[in-house]
Scaffold this active site. Sequence first.
Site, PDB file in Angstrom:
ATOM      1  N   GLY A 186       0.960  -1.185  -0.063  1.00 55.82           N
ATOM      2  CA  GLY A 186      -0.165  -0.019  -0.071  1.00 55.82           C
ATOM      3  C   GLY A 186       0.904   1.232  -0.196  1.00 55.82           C
ATOM      4  N   GLY A 217      -2.023  -6.622  -0.045  1.00 57.01           N
ATOM      5  CA  GLY A 217      -2.351  -7.877   0.288  1.00 57.01           C
ATOM      6  C   GLY A 217      -2.601  -8.279   1.887  1.00 57.01           C
ATOM      7  N   CYS A 219       1.887   2.034  11.993  1.00 55.15           N
ATOM      8  CA  CYS A 219       3.154   2.614  11.453  1.00 55.15           C
ATOM      9  C   CYS A 219       3.605   3.698  12.429  1.00 55.15           C
ATOM     10  CB  CYS A 219       2.973   3.310   9.926  1.00 55.15           C
ATOM     11  SG  CYS A 219       1.884   2.209   8.799  1.00 55.15           S
TER      12      CYS A 219
HETATM   13  C1  LIG Z   1      -5.104   3.098   4.988  1.00 54.16           C
HETATM   14  C2  LIG Z   1      -3.831   2.703   4.939  1.00 54.16           C
HETATM   15  N1  LIG Z   1      -2.748   2.932   3.746  1.00 54.16           N
HETATM   16  C3  LIG Z   1      -1.677   2.427   3.534  1.00 54.16           C
HETATM   17  C4  LIG Z   1      -1.251   1.289   4.386  1.00 54.16           C
HETATM   18  C5  LIG Z   1       0.188   0.744   4.055  1.00 54.16           C
HETATM   19  O1  LIG Z   1       0.048  -0.309   3.342  1.00 54.16           O
HETATM   20  P1  LIG Z   1       1.436  -1.208   3.727  1.00 54.16           P
HETATM   21  O2  LIG Z   1       1.608  -1.850   4.732  1.00 54.16           O
HETATM   22  O3  LIG Z   1       1.031  -2.329   2.516  1.00 54.16           O
HETATM   23  O4  LIG Z   1       2.578  -0.641   3.165  1.00 54.16           O
HETATM   24  C6  LIG Z   1      -1.921   1.042   5.420  1.00 54.16           C
HETATM   25  C7  LIG Z   1      -1.310   0.196   6.385  1.00 54.16           C
HETATM   26  O5  LIG Z   1      -1.556   0.276   7.771  1.00 54.16           O
HETATM   27  C8  LIG Z   1      -3.252   1.460   5.719  1.00 54.16           C
HETATM   28  O6  LIG Z   1      -3.962   1.101   6.635  1.00 54.16           O
END
Ligand SMILES: Cc1ncc(COP(=O)(O)O)c(C=O)c1O
Length: 397
Positions: free
Chosen positions: A75, A212, A339
Amino acid sequence: MSSQSSRSVYLDHAATTPMRPEAIAAMTDELARLGNPSSLHTAGRRARRVVEESREQLAEVFGARPSEVVFTSGGTEADNLAVKGLYWARRDRPDGSRRRVLTTAVEHHAVLDAVRWLEEAQGAEAVWLGVDTDGGVRPEALRAAISRAAGQVAVVSVMWANNEVGTIQPVSELAAVTHEYGIPFHTDAVQAAAQLPVDFTASGADALTITGHKLGGPVGVGALILARGTEPVPVLHGGGQERDIRSGTLDTPAIRAFAVAAAVCAQNLEDEAKRVTALRDDLVRQVLAVVPDAVLNGPPPGERRLPGNAHFSFPGCEGDALLMLLDANGIACSTGSACTAGVAEPSHVLLAMGADDSRARGSLRFSLGHTSTQEDVDALAAVIGEVVDRARRAAAR
Ligand SMILES: Cc1ncc(COP(=O)(O)O)c(C=O)c1O
């Protein structure tokens, strides 16, 4: 309250959800096979077939054409590609420049920080759309923001559903507004894709992010779905894979498992949403019964809220203390987005919704998913009262 629970209770599906058995089987099978999908020999062509079948499967699940699916590492990468790539693609034109990027103050950091970087390093001007007290963006607010300088807007990005408080945005209405002005619309559907029907074409979005590991696939694979004619400038340069939009050798095992997980998820989306909604509603009821002054953040349970999301503020507590006390009782949850967990700062989402600093700090997210059970909810209800008391005593010291 036991200091070590005999079973572990996982209430953090929005951070990552367990891989589906079907996805694990597909991935392990594929890991034992050989072939770079860009190679022309038999092994390469076999891997290419797997990638293309997975692309078709994902396109079907998300209402897109296979050619619109661009694989990424997840993402975060897809969001960066959409926001930066569309800004770069539309910034310069002979009669002036489009420097504005419209987004909301409640986006995931993958969008938020990409926009901030464009502002600091690339001469962009960010316009932050406000949200209501439930975290919702109003189409009229978007229209007002665009119409102030429509010719200068490069891209609009608004998430489909919020990862912290679960607010579902009126995505197709927002996309329709941006289209009136000929501006591309990106939406981060990372959280929505696991729990709601997400139809790319019907939504009207020009770019849509999925990943994923939120829907039972592996970590480290995702996609940006891009409407025909929407062409971001690449962030990664190299071998020219994915129509030159995203270079890098494709991860065939992860892609296959991602597609399998998405298909399994889509098979019983509606029934599963009902089941998870009922569990979530019971969780909210039980928590409020034990801690009556807790505040449920985000929209009331209903159509505007993700089925698996319950997000509370516990007055007089620090979210981190609550999290660690629950963890000691075998219960995993989050103070907000995974994060930013570990960094003790108030949630930018709650602050944007008008919460004060202490309410934003004393918050916890419980998120349910495909492995959640009534026992999980009851286990939380059994300890939350004492955990909150302890956290309050610690904060008062
Ligand atoms: C709304 C949203 N966008 C983007 C991401 C990031 O995705 P990825 O963990 O696959 O990089 C997350 C992950 O927590 C998310 O909740």
